[in-house]
Design a protein around this motif. Structure first.
Motif, PDB file in Angstrom:
ATOM      1  N   GLU A  17      13.288   3.956   2.118  1.00 59.19           N
ATOM      2  CA  GLU A  17      13.108   5.961   2.284  1.00 59.19           C
ATOM      3  C   GLU A  17      12.179   6.657   1.651  1.00 59.19           C
ATOM      4  N   PRO A  18      13.088   6.545   0.369  1.00 56.00           N
ATOM      5  CA  PRO A  18      11.788   7.330  -0.409  1.00 56.00           C
ATOM      6  C   PRO A  18      10.919   6.679  -1.030  1.00 56.00           C
ATOM      7  N   LEU A  19      10.662   5.935  -0.503  1.00 58.09           N
ATOM      8  CA  LEU A  19       9.419   5.831  -0.919  1.00 58.09           C
ATOM      9  C   LEU A  19       7.786   5.942  -0.073  1.00 58.09           C
ATOM     10  N   GLN A  20       8.391   6.277   1.264  1.00 61.47           N
ATOM     11  CA  GLN A  20       7.634   6.090   2.646  1.00 61.47           C
ATOM     12  C   GLN A  20       6.357   6.534   2.413  1.00 61.47           C
ATOM     13  N   ARG A  22       4.178   6.734   0.343  1.00 61.59           N
ATOM     14  CA  ARG A  22       3.955   5.987  -0.719  1.00 61.59           C
ATOM     15  C   ARG A  22       3.825   4.652  -0.702  1.00 61.59           C
ATOM     16  N   LEU A  23       4.527   3.944   0.460  1.00 60.97           N
ATOM     17  CA  LEU A  23       3.845   2.609   1.114  1.00 60.97           C
ATOM     18  C   LEU A  23       2.806   2.557   1.292  1.00 60.97           C
ATOM     19  N   PRO A  24       1.779   2.855   1.824  1.00 59.89           N
ATOM     20  CA  PRO A  24       0.120   2.363   1.911  1.00 59.89           C
ATOM     21  C   PRO A  24      -0.404   2.106   0.313  1.00 59.89           C
ATOM     22  N   GLU A  25       0.326   3.070  -0.627  1.00 58.13           N
ATOM     23  CA  GLU A  25      -0.333   2.371  -1.613  1.00 58.13           C
ATOM     24  C   GLU A  25       0.318   1.677  -2.338  1.00 58.13           C
TER      25      GLU A  25
END
Length: 125
Positions: A17-20, A22-25
């Motif tokens: 969740e905190p990274l949502q 940035r997920l594509p990267e």
């Protein structure tokens, strides 16, 4: 832009969740590290033998949810340090294979990530 839907465990969803944003990267970085094809028929790997041991070592450390103090004091194993020394020596001698060059790149990326993590952990203390 395409949309991808996957099923993951609730625990993984909470951790992501905190990274949502940035997920594509992060997925692109994963593809680069794993050297997976991005425009051909997808393959599913069930083994992690292509991932350098140091990468697995750092992942194992991070999955344990270390405290800021543990992050600050983290060091890779003597085996990983020895392998890095070997790769650096081969790099100086210009005798790295393409696979070894990719492995050295993983070490560099992990080092950068750990520097950032340690800096953030120091701010929390």
């Amino acid at each position: 832009m395409a949309e991808l839907t996957i099923q993951i465990s609730d625990e993984l969803a909470q951790r992501l969740e905190p990274l949502q944003n940035r997920l594509p990267e992060l997925l692109w970085q994963l593809l680069d590290v794993a050297n997976l094809p991005t425009n051909s028929q997808p393959t599913i790997k069930t083994e992690t033998t292509d991932i350098p041991a140091v990468y697995q070592e750092v992942l194992d450390f991070l999955i344990k949810r270390p405290t800021p103090e543990e992050i600050i004091t983290f060091k890779v194993s003597p085996q990983a340090q020895s392998r890095l020394s070997e790769l650096l020596e081969k790099n100086r001698a210009a005798t790295l294979s393409p696979m070894e060059l990719a492995e050295l790149d993983v070490y560099e990326q992990l080092e950068h990530m750990m520097i950032l993590l340690k800096a953030r952990a120091l701010k929390r203390d």
